[in-house]
Design a protein around this motif. Structure first.
Motif, PDB file in Angstrom:
ATOM      1  N   ASP A  22       0.898  -1.286  -0.133  1.00 42.22           N
ATOM      2  CA  ASP A  22      -0.563   0.299  -0.124  1.00 42.22           C
ATOM      3  C   ASP A  22       0.927   1.150  -0.119  1.00 42.22           C
ATOM      4  O   ASP A  22       0.443   2.494  -0.469  1.00 42.22           O
ATOM      5  CB  ASP A  22      -1.155  -0.050   0.888  1.00 42.22           C
ATOM      6  CG  ASP A  22      -2.112   0.844   1.132  1.00 42.22           C
ATOM      7  OD1 ASP A  22      -2.414   1.300   0.381  1.00 42.22           O
ATOM      8  OD2 ASP A  22      -2.407   1.489   1.517  1.00 42.22           O
ATOM      9  N   PRO A  26      -0.701   3.270  -3.500  1.00 36.94           N
ATOM     10  CA  PRO A  26      -1.777   3.081  -2.775  1.00 36.94           C
ATOM     11  C   PRO A  26      -3.730   2.684  -2.995  1.00 36.94           C
ATOM     12  O   PRO A  26      -3.887   1.983  -4.620  1.00 36.94           O
ATOM     13  CB  PRO A  26      -1.614   4.421  -2.125  1.00 36.94           C
ATOM     14  CG  PRO A  26      -0.472   4.978  -2.187  1.00 36.94           C
ATOM     15  CD  PRO A  26       0.305   3.991  -3.856  1.00 36.94           C
ATOM     16  N   LYS A  27      -3.690   2.421  -1.920  1.00 39.67           N
ATOM     17  CA  LYS A  27      -5.140   1.562  -2.988  1.00 39.67           C
ATOM     18  C   LYS A  27      -6.317   2.400  -3.991  1.00 39.67           C
ATOM     19  O   LYS A  27      -6.782   1.116  -4.992  1.00 39.67           O
ATOM     20  CB  LYS A  27      -6.460   0.817  -1.615  1.00 39.67           C
ATOM     21  CG  LYS A  27      -6.764   2.517  -0.914  1.00 39.67           C
ATOM     22  CD  LYS A  27      -6.975   1.886   0.518  1.00 39.67           C
ATOM     23  CE  LYS A  27      -7.610   2.650   1.205  1.00 39.67           C
ATOM     24  NZ  LYS A  27      -6.843   3.613   1.982  1.00 39.67           N
ATOM     25  N   GLU A  45       2.164   8.365  -1.366  1.00 37.18           N
ATOM     26  CA  GLU A  45       2.173   9.072   0.010  1.00 37.18           C
ATOM     27  C   GLU A  45       2.977   9.819   0.288  1.00 37.18           C
ATOM     28  O   GLU A  45       2.773  10.545   1.430  1.00 37.18           O
ATOM     29  CB  GLU A  45       1.284   8.160   0.655  1.00 37.18           C
ATOM     30  CG  GLU A  45      -0.202   7.946   0.642  1.00 37.18           C
ATOM     31  CD  GLU A  45      -1.340   6.457   1.711  1.00 37.18           C
ATOM     32  OE1 GLU A  45      -0.790   6.447   2.398  1.00 37.18           O
ATOM     33  OE2 GLU A  45      -2.553   6.647   0.935  1.00 37.18           O
TER      34      GLU A  45
END
Length: 201
Positions: A22, A26-27, A45
């Motif tokens: 993740d 990221p999702k 992120e």
């Protein structure tokens, strides 16, 4: 899938442990089934702030590492969920090799299926390569899959081991589809025999 034989490139140091999938992608970026276009969101992120501006402190945003093809990482790289988008994002960014003391099993296997070489080395050797990578763009690491060696910028060579089948697939650029197509003649012969034996099908 592109062949992996010998790679000489910039190595980005990422000493953080337990970098999970993740963190890698990221999702919110998993909606696509395309393998291209994910590189811009690799480590999203950590690379960008809330307004989408680059974080200058993140290694891949630093001028010396923007073209990194190798990542030297902390322990347990690729843990977390099994998303194949993680190696897709790495590859789309330009990363062809990740060196660590250990990898999550599913991520490790997914790398080979997507043309990325994950290398496991003892901690002291990873630490030495991490120090080498921190020297910046002038410190280039060479990875030779045929010889199974990683050579630091000072000429120190570290041997590594990889499964013979996985090694062959990377050297020859064979993903699952490529492996299947190697059997094309046998598949065609089977289908021809099946049609003759069961023409009504």
């Amino acid at each position: 899938m592109d062949k992996f034989e010998t790679l000489t490139g910039i190595a980005a140091p990422m000493p953080l442990m337990n970098i999970d999938t993740d963190m890698i992608i990221p999702k919110q970026f998993l909606k696509t089934i395309k393998r291209s276009g994910l590189g811009v969101n690799l480590f999203d992120e950590m690379r960008y702030d809330a307004d989408g501006n680059e974080n200058p402190g993140f290694v891949l945003n630093q001028p010396a590492y923007r073209d990194a093809q190798i990542i030297v990482a902390g322990d347990n790289f690729g843990c977390g969920s099994s998303r194949e988008h993680a190696p897709w994002a790495l590859l789309d960014f330009g990363v062809r090799c990740v060196i660590s003391t250990s990898f999550a099993d599913i991520f490790y296997n997914n790398c080979f299926k997507n043309g990325i070489l994950p290398i496991v080395l003892p901690k002291e050797q990873v630490d030495a390569l991490m120090d080498d990578a921190e020297k910046g763009a002038n410190a280039r690491i060479t990875v030779d899959l045929e010889a199974q060696t990683v050579t630091a910028s000072d000429g120190t060579a570290y041997p590594f081991e990889v499964d013979a089948f996985k090694r062959r697939c990377l050297l020859e650029g064979l993903d699952d589809i490529g492996l299947t197509m190697e059997k094309a003649a046998s598949i065609d012969a089977f289908e021809e025999t099946a049609v003759q034996a069961r023409p009504w099908v």
